[in-house]
Design an enzyme around this catalytic site. Structure first.
Site, short mmCIF file in Angstrom:
data_model
loop_
_atom_site.label_atom_id
_atom_site.label_comp_id
_atom_site.label_asym_id
_atom_site.label_seq_id
_atom_site.Cartn_x
_atom_site.Cartn_y
_atom_site.Cartn_z
N CYS A 169 0.85 -1.23 0.18
CA CYS A 169 -0.03 0.12 0.07
C CYS A 169 0.81 1.06 0.00
O CYS A 169 1.73 1.31 0.74
CB CYS A 169 -0.91 -0.09 1.28
SG CYS A 169 -1.87 1.62 1.30
N GLN B 44 -4.20 11.12 16.65
CA GLN B 44 -4.77 11.17 15.28
C GLN B 44 -4.28 10.21 14.17
O GLN B 44 -2.87 10.00 14.59
CB GLN B 44 -4.46 12.73 14.41
CG GLN B 44 -5.21 13.63 15.48
CD GLN B 44 -6.69 13.55 14.81
OE1 GLN B 44 -7.39 12.89 14.10
NE2 GLN B 44 -7.41 14.70 15.50
N TYR C 227 -12.69 16.85 24.92
CA TYR C 227 -12.33 15.74 24.06
C TYR C 227 -10.89 15.72 23.67
O TYR C 227 -10.59 15.69 22.60
CB TYR C 227 -13.27 15.53 23.01
CG TYR C 227 -14.72 16.01 23.16
CD1 TYR C 227 -15.42 14.74 23.70
CD2 TYR C 227 -15.26 17.12 22.88
CE1 TYR C 227 -16.84 14.97 23.65
CE2 TYR C 227 -16.61 17.33 23.09
CZ TYR C 227 -17.31 16.31 23.59
OH TYR C 227 -18.65 16.43 23.79
N GLU D 27 -10.91 14.68 29.03
CA GLU D 27 -10.89 13.62 28.18
C GLU D 27 -11.32 12.53 29.25
O GLU D 27 -11.12 12.45 30.33
CB GLU D 27 -9.48 13.41 27.58
CG GLU D 27 -9.47 12.17 27.20
CD GLU D 27 -10.04 11.83 25.82
OE1 GLU D 27 -10.65 10.65 25.97
OE2 GLU D 27 -10.32 12.65 25.01
N ASN E 278 -13.13 18.77 19.89
CA ASN E 278 -12.49 17.84 18.91
C ASN E 278 -13.15 16.37 19.26
O ASN E 278 -12.59 15.44 19.93
CB ASN E 278 -10.95 17.58 19.14
CG ASN E 278 -10.50 16.59 17.93
OD1 ASN E 278 -11.01 16.30 16.82
ND2 ASN E 278 -9.39 16.02 18.55
N CYS F 185 -14.19 15.05 12.44
CA CYS F 185 -13.93 13.91 11.51
C CYS F 185 -15.33 13.44 10.83
O CYS F 185 -15.23 12.32 10.11
CB CYS F 185 -13.20 12.77 12.26
SG CYS F 185 -14.22 11.81 13.38
#
Length: 315
Positions: free
Chosen positions: A26, A150, A179, A200, A245, A272
């Site tokens: 890949c 991430q 978050y 968090e 986030n 996202c």
């Protein structure tokens, strides 16, 4: 994801039918990670580990989660269904570490249930080193097993730079990073005497974030393990700015309502999932979106990150 058989394992992802797609060639996967695939395959064969079959719901080895640091070190997390292969993995650690870069972290996670998640609650770290160290934009960061970071480090660094620029332009005296994961946004937004609070739910992420803040000497930056909505609703005073986030589901209606009614003047929202982002922007009707950037977090897929700057609407 590990699939296939003990003698011929597939190292990669699953297709829509639950069958393995090998990623050894890949072009998106980092060469440093692909270089570890033969090592992973070797230990699967030598330890006679049985790859888990999603369609059949049988097998022992579910995943091998690899995380690459900018230092060249890696975190390797073996995710097993039961403890059948645990002793063999633990006893093979010296030989395994010889084939990994220096300062790497190895752990074993247990996921007994058949469900669409990557990890279970129980994790045993096998190495003396317990955190994978990163350096993004000159900011040292740490990742512990079960901590969130991430997927794309280069894009993560760009996200943090963008948030830092917008926060510094607004120049708030206080910031919440809700978050916060391992504290990427909070650590980047800490400037001078600015008070920064990261929230968090993951205790592992909070421990890693506090370690980074301590290393940076950021005495005004603290992290707490707590639900973001509960934290906001219980707070005695609102900050000047908030960085959001959240996971793909977005923020709660209660948190959006609290933000609208609060004295918060500036928001930075990193998402996202554009569907939940669009819904939340409608909910945040006390604010107006001023700028946005789209970042290709997951190349060659339809997933991407959007970061938005919002300001309080003057009454």
């Amino acid at each position: 994801m590990i699939s296939g058989t003990t003698d011929n394992p597939t190292i990669g992802i699953l297709d829509a039918d639950g069958h393995g797609v090998d990623l050894r060639n890949c072009g998106v996967c980092a060469p440093e990670l692909r270089a570890l695939f033969p090592v992973i395959e070797r230990f699967i064969k030598e330890l006679k580990m049985i790859p888990y079959s999603v369609p059949k719901r049988k097998g022992e080895l579910k995943h091998v989660i690899l995380t690459l640091s900018d230092t060249g070190a890696v975190m390797v997390r073996w995710v097993l269904r039961t403890k059948k292969h645990f002793v063999a993995l633990r006893d093979s650690l010296p030989q395994f570490l010889e084939l990994l870069p220096r300062y790497s972290v190895v752990s074993v996670n247990f996921l007994p249930e058949h469900k669409a998640v990557l990890e279970g609650e129980e994790e045993i770290i096998l190495t003396r080193r317990t955190t994978l160290e990163f350096g993004l934009n000159g900011v040292p960061m740490h990742l512990r097993p079960q901590g969130f970071f991430q997927t794309n480090t280069e894009i993560a660094a760009a996200l943090y730079r963008q948030a830092r620029q917008w926060i510094n332009d607004a120049n708030p005296a206080s910031v919440w990073d809700l978050y916060c994961g391992v504290g990427g946004f909070a650590l980047h937004c800490a400037e001078g005497d600015r008070r920064v609070q990261g929230i968090e739910t993951s205790t592992e992420s909070v421990a890693a974030a506090n370690l980074a803040a301590e290393e940076l000497g950021q005495e005004n930056t603290t992290f707490t393990a707590m639900d973001a909505t509960e934290f906001a609703l219980a707070a005695e005073q609102a900050p000047d700015a908030v960085v959001l986030n959240p996971p793909r589901r977005g923020i709660s209606a209660e948190l959006a309502q609290w933000l609208n009614a609060s004295s918060v003047q500036h928001l930075v929202y990193s998402s996202c999932n554009t569907n939940s982002l669009a819904r939340d922007l409608e909910r945040l009707d006390g604010f107006s979106a001023k700028q946005a950037r789209v970042m290709d977090m997951f190349p060659q897929t339809n997933h991407y990150e959007v970061i938005v700057r919002l300001e309080r609407i003057a009454s």
